[in-house]
Design a protein around this motif. Sequence first.
Motif, PDB file in Angstrom:
ATOM      1  N   LEU A 178      30.740  36.532  40.342  1.00  0.00           N
ATOM      2  CA  LEU A 178      32.038  36.016  39.915  1.00  0.00           C
ATOM      3  C   LEU A 178      31.866  34.982  38.813  1.00  0.00           C
ATOM      4  N   ALA A 179      32.882  34.860  37.992  1.00  0.00           N
ATOM      5  CA  ALA A 179      32.901  33.786  37.002  1.00  0.00           C
ATOM      6  C   ALA A 179      32.984  32.441  37.731  1.00  0.00           C
ATOM      7  N   PRO A 180      32.427  31.379  37.157  1.00  0.00           N
ATOM      8  CA  PRO A 180      32.465  30.069  37.833  1.00  0.00           C
ATOM      9  C   PRO A 180      33.872  29.640  38.217  1.00  0.00           C
ATOM     10  N   GLU A 181      34.851  29.864  37.320  1.00  0.00           N
ATOM     11  CA  GLU A 181      36.220  29.466  37.645  1.00  0.00           C
ATOM     12  C   GLU A 181      36.797  30.315  38.782  1.00  0.00           C
TER      13      GLU A 181
ATOM     14  N   ASP B  21      37.555  39.945  42.144  1.00  0.00           N
ATOM     15  CA  ASP B  21      36.381  40.681  41.651  1.00  0.00           C
ATOM     16  C   ASP B  21      36.709  41.461  40.385  1.00  0.00           C
ATOM     17  N   GLU B  22      37.833  42.161  40.428  1.00  0.00           N
ATOM     18  CA  GLU B  22      38.196  43.030  39.311  1.00  0.00           C
ATOM     19  C   GLU B  22      38.618  42.235  38.083  1.00  0.00           C
ATOM     20  N   ALA B  23      39.271  41.089  38.301  1.00  0.00           N
ATOM     21  CA  ALA B  23      39.820  40.334  37.183  1.00  0.00           C
ATOM     22  C   ALA B  23      38.838  39.336  36.591  1.00  0.00           C
ATOM     23  N   LEU B  24      37.912  38.823  37.402  1.00  0.00           N
ATOM     24  CA  LEU B  24      37.124  37.668  36.972  1.00  0.00           C
ATOM     25  C   LEU B  24      35.634  37.805  37.287  1.00  0.00           C
ATOM     26  N   PRO B  25      34.996  38.889  36.861  1.00  0.00           N
ATOM     27  CA  PRO B  25      33.547  38.969  37.037  1.00  0.00           C
ATOM     28  C   PRO B  25      32.856  37.977  36.108  1.00  0.00           C
ATOM     29  N   GLY B  26      31.635  37.588  36.457  1.00  0.00           N
ATOM     30  CA  GLY B  26      30.937  36.624  35.604  1.00  0.00           C
ATOM     31  C   GLY B  26      29.532  36.341  36.080  1.00  0.00           C
TER      32      GLY B  26
END
Length: 456
Positions: free
Chosen positions: A237-240, A274-279
């Motif tokens: 995930l992205a940190p945010e 998961d779908e919107a903000l992978p990182g």
Amino acid sequence: MTGGDGSARPDLVLHIGQWKTGTTSIQRILGARREELAALGVRYPRSPGHANHQLLPASLVPAERLQNIHPATWEGMEPAARLARFRAEFAEEMAGLPTGTRLVVISAEQLAGMLVEEAEIAALRSLVAPFFGRIRVAMYLRRQDQHYESSYAQRLRVGDLRPPRFPDGGPEVLVEYDYARTLGLWAAVFGEAAVEPRLYEPQSLRGGDIVEDFLVQYGIPLEVPADDPHRRSNPSLAPEAIDLVRILGARIEQEQGALDGDSPLWCRMIQAVDEALPGRGWKPPPAEAAAFLARFEAVNEAVRRRWFPDRPSLFSDPPRAEPGMLPPATPPPPDPAAALEAACALIARETASRMASEAHLHAQIARLRERLDEPENALNAWRAVLRNDPTHPVAIARMAEAAHRSGREQEALDHLGRLRQLHPGHALVARLTRMLARPASQTVISAGPASPPATR
């Protein structure tokens, strides 16, 4: 080695993990290509699971050790009943392997994670050995600090809201990171030569890719496109996004008294994030990562000596702490501003997805109304499509057709111009151009098979 009928028994690859080393990517690709694999003489069994073969290890441990198996695995049955069905189906599937099968692959990271005693691994060997010739045990090892960093997002997904920091203890407590013990147990049961550990790091993988490395290592000439989405399964995930999930989970705990990581609400929320903000996931300070990795220096050296004697160290590029750098005393709390940014991105994506779904639903209704010869109701449904997706080509075309039938030629031409602008190569552009060149009295609109293709 041959079977009782004199035919050669196939080889078996037991891919035992570890989790967060691309296991999901491997499993989904193999599970989606069973027919292609069969043509190559390779079988990926169905009875232990569609992609992850976790029913196999689950069948070999006491019931109290099944708490980490996803509830969907049981298919609405009691675990004992589902496992009994699995045992019968697995025995039947193994006994009925088609002639010409040269290799069977079984993949479940739970094999390494759940079978933690030599007797449990021996039970597995007794179960599979009668059906196979050579048995190879595949395990990918990830540097412990990197593995825990990557697994943090996974822990959040199942409702573990602890802040991002390395746990206390070394291999005596965190036994899943004692690679020397794990490999030693499997070697004691299957033999030293059968156990084939590999390193999960880009410079050690063929092409820097886990899927390519696995397929080449085990002689599976399966063609998998570089852009296949399964190659990048289960990203971090992205940190945010991590901040957002922590805040959402805390709010649910506050309102409901507890957070159920298996609840449909939480699972759907996590899927959306998961779908919107992978990182890139959580990245700890180098000093903290170096201190954690140092706890496993002895077990990693034991693995290097036994399994990788030609390497100067087991893992490449360990984290290095700058002099004077100390890990923070406590991990930082979630950043509300970052979480708000993530929430806005998530809401925007979910809203767009909802509108696309509604447009699709109204388009289905419109086509049904056309088949029922209800032109006004069909037209209203196409208008609803355009309220949710103003670029929908079939809906725009239907507006043009309706205007043309009513003699509103300029309106019809305006719709055609918009369609041509948005979808210049669409087949409906040429069809409408021909239609509008004829008088409306000569235009026959059919809602049956001659209707333009519904591409959206």
